[in-house]
Every structure is written in C-alpha cells, then in structure tokens.
Design an enzyme around this catalytic site. Structure first.
Site, PDB file in Angstrom:
ATOM      1  CE1 TYR A  46      -6.463 -31.055 -64.114  1.00 37.32           C
ATOM      2  CE2 TYR A  46      -6.608 -29.235 -65.669  1.00 37.32           C
ATOM      3  CZ  TYR A  46      -5.880 -29.988 -64.774  1.00 37.32           C
ATOM      4  OH  TYR A  46      -4.557 -29.683 -64.547  1.00 37.32           O
TER       5      TYR A  46
ATOM      6  CB  SER B 148      -1.912 -28.239 -64.696  1.00 38.41           C
ATOM      7  OG  SER B 148      -3.024 -27.393 -64.519  1.00 38.41           O
TER       8      SER B 148
ATOM      9  CE  LYS C 125      -4.671 -29.220 -61.394  1.00 42.08           C
ATOM     10  NZ  LYS C 125      -4.227 -27.929 -61.971  1.00 42.08           N
TER      11      LYS C 125
END
Length: 636
Positions: free
Chosen positions: A152, A41, A44
């Site tokens: 999330y 992640s 991102k």
C-alpha cells in the site's frame, strides 16, 4: 467513542441509517447524516473511478506506461539500502510503471506510516509526507520493482496526477463535474466551504488509557496538488450515493458514471498470484498494524481489497472493501447486493473499539436482512395494532394472552417465538393476572414446540424479595421448566421512562425522581438497543436456558438525566427526589389500588438488591445514552 454514523443500502435504496453521539463534544452538536468527515483513503475510490472513466473513453489504457502521461515517472528510482554514512542508496528501476501498477498498489510506491524504510528516508532527506499535499512528496523512491509485490502506498496519488494530465482539469473540478454533481453529492470535494466546516466531525486521538483527546484536523486548503489518495471530504449520505452507484453497476437514479462491465472489472482480482499483505505499522501514533482478513488470502481489484472467502461478519466471498485513516470503513457485497459504511474521526487507524463496532454493524445488517427475508408472524391482541405489522409484510394473528388455544395456533410452525409479555403496573395481590398469562403461554409453547424461545424479562428477575418485577421472576421459572432452548433477555431500566418527566422539566425545571440518591448511577438502556439485541438473539442457536443482561454504554444517575434535559431544553433542570414516606399516598392519589409492589421495586433499585451481577460487569452494553433519548423525547 465520541460519535459514529453507520449507513447501508441495497439496490432498492437505503436500508439503514444511524447517527450516534456527538460530532462536536464541546458544543454538544450531535452526529447527523450530513456531518462532514475527512475521508482520507476512502478518497481513492473516487480517483480510481475517474481513471476508469478516462479508460472507458479510450484516453488511456491500463497497460500503458504511466510515463506516457506523466514524464516524471520515466526514470523511477528504487531504494536499495543505506550507505555507510547513512544516506539512502538508490538504483534505477528495471521495469516501467504501468497504469495498472498504480491502480493496484503494485508500483513499488509505499506509505511511510507502514514502512520503516520510507520513514527513515523522509527523516534523512527531509522529504515531506504525502499528506502535506506538497509536490516534493512525489520524490519518494520505489521500495521494489513494479509488479513484484503488493504494498500500500502513494500510487493512487499518482493516479490523481494522471487524471489531471489526461483530462486537463484539476481533480476538484473533474470529480465535481463527472462524479459528485451527477450523483447529487453536494457535500463532497477537496476545498471545504464555511458552512461545511461548521458540520465537520471533531477529530480525536485515542489516549493510552483508552479515552479520546480532541485535536484540530483539516486537510491542506491551499494544496500544491489535490491528493487523490486521501484529500477529500464527504458526508455519509453523499458517500453512500457513490457506493450505491457502484452496487448498481455504475448508475444511480438513472444517471450512469461507469459502465457495468467496468465496475465488474474493478471488483475482480487484478494482481494475479500476488496477495494483499498485512500492513505493519511503522508509526503507531497514526496506525496499528492492519489486515482485514488475517486468516485468508485476499486480492486487490482496481482500488479495492477483495476477500476470496466469506468474511467473518457476513459478507460474501468476492466482496470489496477499504477504509480511511481516521477510522472510516466501507464494504460492498456484489453477491448479496448490499453495501455499508461506518464513519468516525479517530487516530490511530484500525482502532480496536471501532473495528469491533464495524464488525457488529456488519453482522447485525446481514442478520436483519436475513430476518427480513423470512416470514414473520405478529401476534397481537388488538386488530388496529396489527395494521402496522401488516404494512411491514408480516402475517398478523389475533390472540389474547390468556387464550392458550389461540396462542398455540399462533406459535405452531414457528422457528422461534419472541415473548413480549404485557406489563401490569398495579397488580392484584399474588399477581393473578400474570399467572393467567403465564399459564396460557406455557401451555401453548408445550403444544407448539418451536425450535427456540426468546423472552423479554427484566433486571431484577432474580431478586429474592417480592416486588413488581416478580411477575417476570414467575415467567422465567415457568419457561425454564420447558423442554425448549429459552433465552431470557434482561434489560435495565428503560431510558424512555423519562417521557413522564418531560412536561415537568420543561415547565418547572424540576425532575422528580423516585430513584435515589440523585448521584447514584443505575443500569439503564434505550428500547432501540433492546430491539436490536433481541433481533440478534432470536436468530441464534443455543441449547438449554441462558440469561442475557443488557444495559446502556454507561450507568446513568438522575443527575445525568437532569443534565441531558438541560441540554435538550436549553434551560436548567435539577433533580428533586420524592421522599419515601410520601410514595404510598401519592400513588393512591394517582389511582393505584395496590402500590406496594411498585414501592418495593423502587426500594430494590435504590437499595441495590435489584441490579445485574457484578454491577453489570458482564452485561451486554448498548450504544445509546440518555442524551440521544431525552433529546428525542423533548423534540416530540
């Protein structure tokens, strides 16, 4: 843990780089700043940056309907419970999904790892997880109306699709041309090359007993889509270049990837009255429940978590942060102008040991920067040695350690004094040299009265039997009588003492050891761990007398040292213990006049009456083991 890398920077450049342990335990490959990590992640932030570049160009807008660019988002479905036969019940969403919703995780999309409902949905329908990089994963329903709350999920993967649609390029190409190449990030991307594969850090699962189990891991290399929410790899050096660009308002080394006002907007609250919520794990093998700031409300910017109050480890209110599933973490403090990142490859996410280390790294970094901003006075006996301290911006004062008047002048006005007494390895009977130094130091401290004193003592300073380390016992007794807060830092046997064994190990394959038996583990520590802990301690505030014992991450036997030499030198190295009845003659032949105290010290280690309380159970543990130290000693 097998290995870890920590990096930090300010607008002036890199201020800390540390690589510890192994990238591959099986091959012995060490962690380096060019070790490759799967970011998960932490990808991102790249995708959000790409989207904001397109927004700067006017090619899309935050409040546009996402379906304007991605028609498949025109009629999203909301998961509305389960029917009697167990099938999911869906209904049309009442609101449109905006680009802003996707960038702020308020779209309604979630991750199954932190959603019991989506985990059940995947099992019932056979829908693949987003990490498979299969397009069928985008059939996931929403769990709430867009804009209703923060949760999330796969929203940034949709942003990746959006960037591709608007730019007419794959994320692999877009990132390379618009982020990676401009910033010199040559080891970042989705599709990993053969050379980069050889540098990938081994992935581990944390076992129930706390140990680590290596396992294969690689993001799909023939993906149906490039996973903007978690598919990229990078190195600590590359990723820090990206974070430096954000810290500098969108530019690095004269190359700008975002406007300053855009970066500022990305770091501001973009979810209004909503708050970031704890991510409760639905799949414990992948993640523990996660909340970076459980005691305070926190917000979300354009792809970043924002703490609204000062963090517990030093970061300012208004800092941004996020992480990757394999326990990689970063933060960026726009107030104190510092960014840091920590890299590992371990599951499950939010590992207790790694999170504790991350917090320690952050605290140490802020303390170091705070100390760097304070005036430091270096007291030296040799003017030549003062040159290095002067080059670091320190005030340098010359003072002999037996000169009480000179020491008083040096200590006067100091907030804290760190006493690093010289070591006398061949003392006269009764230790008259040490007594003169101790008397001068005590007289100077009584006159100068600093706020606090930190003294580097030693393991064995509390031993009742007379031995070479009794010089530190005397020093502790004298300083303890002062009306000042005093901390005694007692480190174990220095790992760097192995420098005296390098030539023999290299030339003959023999390590001659006075510590015995060869398989007995002793409390040892790296001097860099001593310096790091001392730097932390001198900045603390306390009252009275305290003792801090310090040893390495594990105890080390002479056999362990031989194994480390074997790896470092590429040749077998074995231990030969030096017989006790030969010590006196050997030391006398080497020029010692009074070897008795040294011999009794070695007896103390071997017989166990020089050790930490409870065999070091309560001692502070350093980070660096013998492998790293001996590899360094053998390479110099």
């Amino acid at each position: 843990m097998a290995g870890v890398i920590a990096v930090a920077a300010t607008p002036k450049g890199i201020v800390y780089e540390g690589a510890f342990g192994k990238a591959n335990v099986a091959t012995g490959t060490p962690m380096t700043l060019d070790t490759v990590f799967w970011l998960l992640s932490m990808t991102k932030a790249f995708t959000a940056t790409a989207c904001m570049q397109l927004i700067e160009q006017g090619r899309l807008h935050l409040d546009d309907d996402a379906a304007k660019y991605l028609p498949e988002l025109a009629a999203p479905q909301v998961l509305d419970g389960v029917a009697e036969d167990g099938t999911p019940r869906l209904r049309p969403a009442r609101r449109a999904i905006k680009v802003r919703h996707l960038l702020t995780h308020t779209s309604g999309y979630t991750y199954s790892i932190w959603s019991e409902a989506l985990t059940r949905y995947e099992k019932v329908t056979g829908m693949p997880d987003i990490a498979t990089c299969k397009n069928a994963a985008f059939a996931a329903p929403l769990e709430f109306e867009p804009g209703e709350r923060w949760e999330y999920g796969i929203s940034i993967d949709w942003v990746g699709k959006l960037v591709e649609a608007v730019s007419d390029q794959s994320l692999e190409i877009y990132f390379r041309e618009n982020i990676f190449a401009p910033l010199g990030m040559k080891d970042s991307g989705f599709l990993i090359g053969a050379g980069q594969k050889r540098r990938v850090a081994t992935f581990h699962n944390r076992r129930a007993d706390g140990g680590l189990e290596p396992a294969p891991f690689e993001m799909p290399q023939r993906p149906e889509f490039f996973m903007g929410g978690g598919g990229a790899f990078s190195t600590p050096r590359d990723y820090m270049a990206f974070l430096q660009a954000l810290l500098n308002g969108g530019a690095l080394h004269g190359v700008r990837i975002l406007r300053q006002e855009t970066v500022a907007m990305m770091m501001q609250n973009q979810i209004g009255e909503l708050n970031v919520q704890q991510m409760r794990s639905a799949q414990p093998s992948y993640s523990r429940s996660f909340d970076q700031f459980p005691e305070q409300p926190h917000k979300w910017g354009l792809s970043f978590d924002i703490n609204t109050q000062p963090g517990p480890n030093g970061r300012s209110a208004g800092s941004i942060a996020w992480a990757g599933l394999l326990n990689c973490y970063f933060w960026l403090d726009p107030v104190k102008h510092i960014t840091g990142a920590l890299f590992t490859q371990v599951l499950p996410f939010f590992d207790e040991q790694i999170v504790a280390l991350y917090g320690e790294f952050e605290r140490g970094l802020y303390r170091g920067l705070d100390l760097a901003c304070r005036p430091v006075r270096a007291v030296v006996r040799d003017a030549n040695k003062g040159e290095e301290w002067a080059a670091r911006g320190c005030e340098v004062v010359l003072a002999g350690l037996e000169d009480a008047a000179a020491l008083t002048a040096a200590f006067t006005g100091a907030e804290g004094v760190f006493i690093l007494p010289p070591s006398e390895f061949d003392p006269e009977p009764g230790y008259p040299e040490a007594r003169k130094v101790i008397d001068a130091i005590v007289e100077a401290l009584k006159a100068a009265l600093p706020d606090r004193v930190l003294c580097l003592s030693t393991i064995g300073a509390d031993a009742a039997q007379d031995n070479l380390l009794s010089q530190r016992t005397m020093l502790e007794e004298a300083l303890s009588a002062l009306p000042l807060p005093v901390t005694f830092l007692r480190p174990g046997w220095f790992l760097e003492n192995a420098m005296w064994d390098v030539a023999s190990a290299r030339d003959t394959g023999v390590l001659s050891s006075f510590l015995m038996p060869a398989d007995k583990p002793f409390a040892m520590v790296a001097t860099s761990d001593v310096g790091r802990i001392a730097a932390d301690l001198i900045q603390e505030h306390w009252t009275g007398r305290r003792v801090v014992e310090l040893e390495g991450p594990r105890r080390v036997s002479p056999n362990d040292l031989a194994i480390a030499f074997t790896k470092a030198l590429g040749r077998p190295v074995r231990v030969e213990t030096v017989p006790r009845d030969t010590w006196e003659g050997l030391f006398l032949s080497q020029g010692m006049k009074n070897p008795g105290p040294r011999m009794r010290m070695l007896d103390g280690f071997n017989e166990g009456w020089i050790d930490f309380a409870n065999q070091g159970a309560s001692a502070v543990k350093g980070r660096i083991g013998p492998e790293e130290i001996i590899a360094t000693l053998c390479s110099t």
